[in-house]
Design a protein around this motif. Sequence first.
Motif, short mmCIF file in Angstrom:
data_model
loop_
_atom_site.label_atom_id
_atom_site.label_comp_id
_atom_site.label_asym_id
_atom_site.label_seq_id
_atom_site.Cartn_x
_atom_site.Cartn_y
_atom_site.Cartn_z
N THR A 251 0.80 -1.22 0.00
CA THR A 251 0.00 0.00 0.00
C THR A 251 0.84 1.28 0.00
O THR A 251 0.58 2.19 -0.81
CB THR A 251 -0.98 0.00 1.19
OG1 THR A 251 -1.78 -1.20 1.14
CG2 THR A 251 -1.89 1.21 1.14
N PRO A 252 1.85 1.45 0.86
CA PRO A 252 2.65 2.68 0.80
C PRO A 252 3.42 2.77 -0.53
O PRO A 252 3.65 1.75 -1.20
CB PRO A 252 3.63 2.52 1.97
CG PRO A 252 3.02 1.51 2.87
CD PRO A 252 2.28 0.58 1.97
N ARG A 253 3.81 3.98 -0.88
CA ARG A 253 4.60 4.13 -2.10
C ARG A 253 5.92 3.36 -1.99
O ARG A 253 6.40 2.79 -2.97
CB ARG A 253 4.89 5.60 -2.37
CG ARG A 253 5.66 5.84 -3.67
CD ARG A 253 5.70 7.30 -4.04
NE ARG A 253 4.35 7.85 -4.23
CZ ARG A 253 4.10 9.08 -4.66
NH1 ARG A 253 5.11 9.90 -4.93
NH2 ARG A 253 2.86 9.50 -4.80
N ALA A 254 6.50 3.32 -0.80
CA ALA A 254 7.73 2.57 -0.56
C ALA A 254 7.73 2.07 0.87
O ALA A 254 7.03 2.62 1.74
CB ALA A 254 8.97 3.42 -0.83
N VAL A 255 8.50 1.03 1.12
CA VAL A 255 8.71 0.54 2.48
C VAL A 255 10.21 0.55 2.75
O VAL A 255 11.03 0.45 1.84
CB VAL A 255 8.12 -0.86 2.71
CG1 VAL A 255 6.60 -0.83 2.61
CG2 VAL A 255 8.70 -1.88 1.75
N LEU A 256 10.54 0.65 4.03
CA LEU A 256 11.93 0.82 4.44
C LEU A 256 12.41 -0.39 5.22
O LEU A 256 11.70 -0.91 6.09
CB LEU A 256 12.04 2.08 5.32
CG LEU A 256 13.42 2.48 5.84
CD1 LEU A 256 14.35 2.85 4.70
CD2 LEU A 256 13.28 3.66 6.82
N ASN A 257 13.61 -0.85 4.91
CA ASN A 257 14.30 -1.85 5.71
C ASN A 257 15.45 -1.17 6.45
O ASN A 257 16.23 -0.43 5.84
CB ASN A 257 14.86 -2.97 4.84
CG ASN A 257 15.72 -3.94 5.64
OD1 ASN A 257 15.22 -4.68 6.47
ND2 ASN A 257 17.02 -3.92 5.39
N ILE A 258 15.54 -1.41 7.76
CA ILE A 258 16.63 -0.86 8.56
C ILE A 258 17.26 -2.01 9.34
O ILE A 258 16.63 -2.61 10.21
CB ILE A 258 16.14 0.21 9.55
CG1 ILE A 258 15.39 1.33 8.81
CG2 ILE A 258 17.31 0.78 10.34
CD1 ILE A 258 14.73 2.35 9.74
N ALA A 259 18.50 -2.33 9.01
CA ALA A 259 19.20 -3.39 9.73
C ALA A 259 19.55 -2.93 11.14
O ALA A 259 19.76 -1.74 11.39
CB ALA A 259 20.48 -3.78 8.98
N ARG A 260 19.62 -3.88 12.06
CA ARG A 260 20.14 -3.57 13.37
C ARG A 260 21.63 -3.27 13.27
O ARG A 260 22.28 -3.64 12.29
CB ARG A 260 19.89 -4.75 14.32
CG ARG A 260 18.41 -5.03 14.48
CD ARG A 260 18.08 -5.93 15.65
NE ARG A 260 19.19 -6.68 16.16
CZ ARG A 260 19.41 -7.97 15.92
NH1 ARG A 260 18.60 -8.63 15.10
NH2 ARG A 260 20.43 -8.58 16.47
N ASP A 261 22.18 -2.59 14.27
CA ASP A 261 23.58 -2.17 14.24
C ASP A 261 24.51 -3.34 13.89
O ASP A 261 25.37 -3.24 13.02
CB ASP A 261 23.99 -1.61 15.60
CG ASP A 261 23.30 -0.29 15.93
OD1 ASP A 261 22.77 0.34 15.01
OD2 ASP A 261 23.32 0.10 17.11
N SER A 262 24.31 -4.45 14.60
CA SER A 262 25.23 -5.58 14.44
C SER A 262 25.10 -6.21 13.06
O SER A 262 26.09 -6.63 12.44
CB SER A 262 24.98 -6.63 15.53
OG SER A 262 23.62 -7.05 15.52
N MET A 263 23.88 -6.30 12.54
CA MET A 263 23.67 -6.88 11.22
C MET A 263 24.30 -5.99 10.14
O MET A 263 24.91 -6.48 9.19
CB MET A 263 22.18 -7.05 10.96
CG MET A 263 21.51 -8.09 11.83
SD MET A 263 22.03 -9.76 11.42
CE MET A 263 20.83 -10.73 12.36
#
Length: 365
Positions: A251-263
Amino acid sequence: MKIFFYGSSLLSSYWNGAATYYRGLLRELAALGHEITFYEPDAFDRQQHRDMEPPDWARVVVYDATEDALRRVVAEAAQADVVVKASGVGVFDDALITGLVAAARPDAIRIFWDVDAPATLAEIQPQPGHPLRRALPALDYVLTYGGGPPVVAAYEALGARRCQPVYNALDPTTHHPVPPDPRFAADLGFLGNRLPDREARVEEFFLRAAAARPLQRFLLGGSGWEQKSRPANVALLGHVYTRDHNAFNVTPRAVLNIARDSMAATGYSPATRVFEACGAGACLITDAWTGLGQFLEEGQEVLVARDGRDVAEHLAALTPERARAIGEAARQRVLRDHTYALRAVEVDRLLRAHRAMAPALDAAR
């Protein structure tokens, strides 16, 4: 083969980011003829937040988080051809790895399956006496759902016989395009629980971008964000059940992936969310991390951001047409190269090759 898998939860994704991984991979292993039994403790209110009933492709044993119940389920490992202890069960982790190594039959394949290798390594590297570290030489394999060469090298340096990544992937039967849902209408959506080693990156990549684009709408899904200060254009969703993930992604125009610090620091660690979003045809923006090109092509199948300013600039330039084109290219890529059916074939080959070589391996021990 009879695979007994001791993990956090198959039935609930509540505070359990590995649920999608377990479900997709184990279902495909069952399709290849393996008999799956999954052991999960009744802990952390997960059974009260089930988003899946016991499937027909696995026997699920939910046990009380007590020492008596632990002894009972550990003893049952003697019936298995393959005994798997996953990381992050959350209760009795040390007792499980020690007990399962001892309880497994001499001819059984013993596996530690790490679904958060950077965190596990950070815990065991400074502790020579850690139960998992002591168990490594007795294990046939350490399998990880991310981490690549740095994680393989680190585990082998600690005494693991063999370490191999089995990366996250897509289950196209559960994550796929669906019609948009007005509840999730937005310019950018992010889904992730509030965790200490992710929060600063959420502030940078998501909240800073929202502050820079005050006329656009941002959605923040996941548990723990209620007390977090945020710009006025960020709407909170709370826990988003897996049944709504497809609609959240498309539904959103885009989605965001944010890795954890360690990853992010380790690299080669695509989260389940990456493949869930791409499988639904979402236009994915991700923070940058080493190894990303192994999974998706930057600019064609995924947009990459080095900071919150990059995210804001992507949103300013992203037309609906380009967003759809990126999402469709990503969907085709993961369907071709990154499904759990493909990952399960990797594991199946590993198990069968080990079984074929078992006499020689036993003689070498």
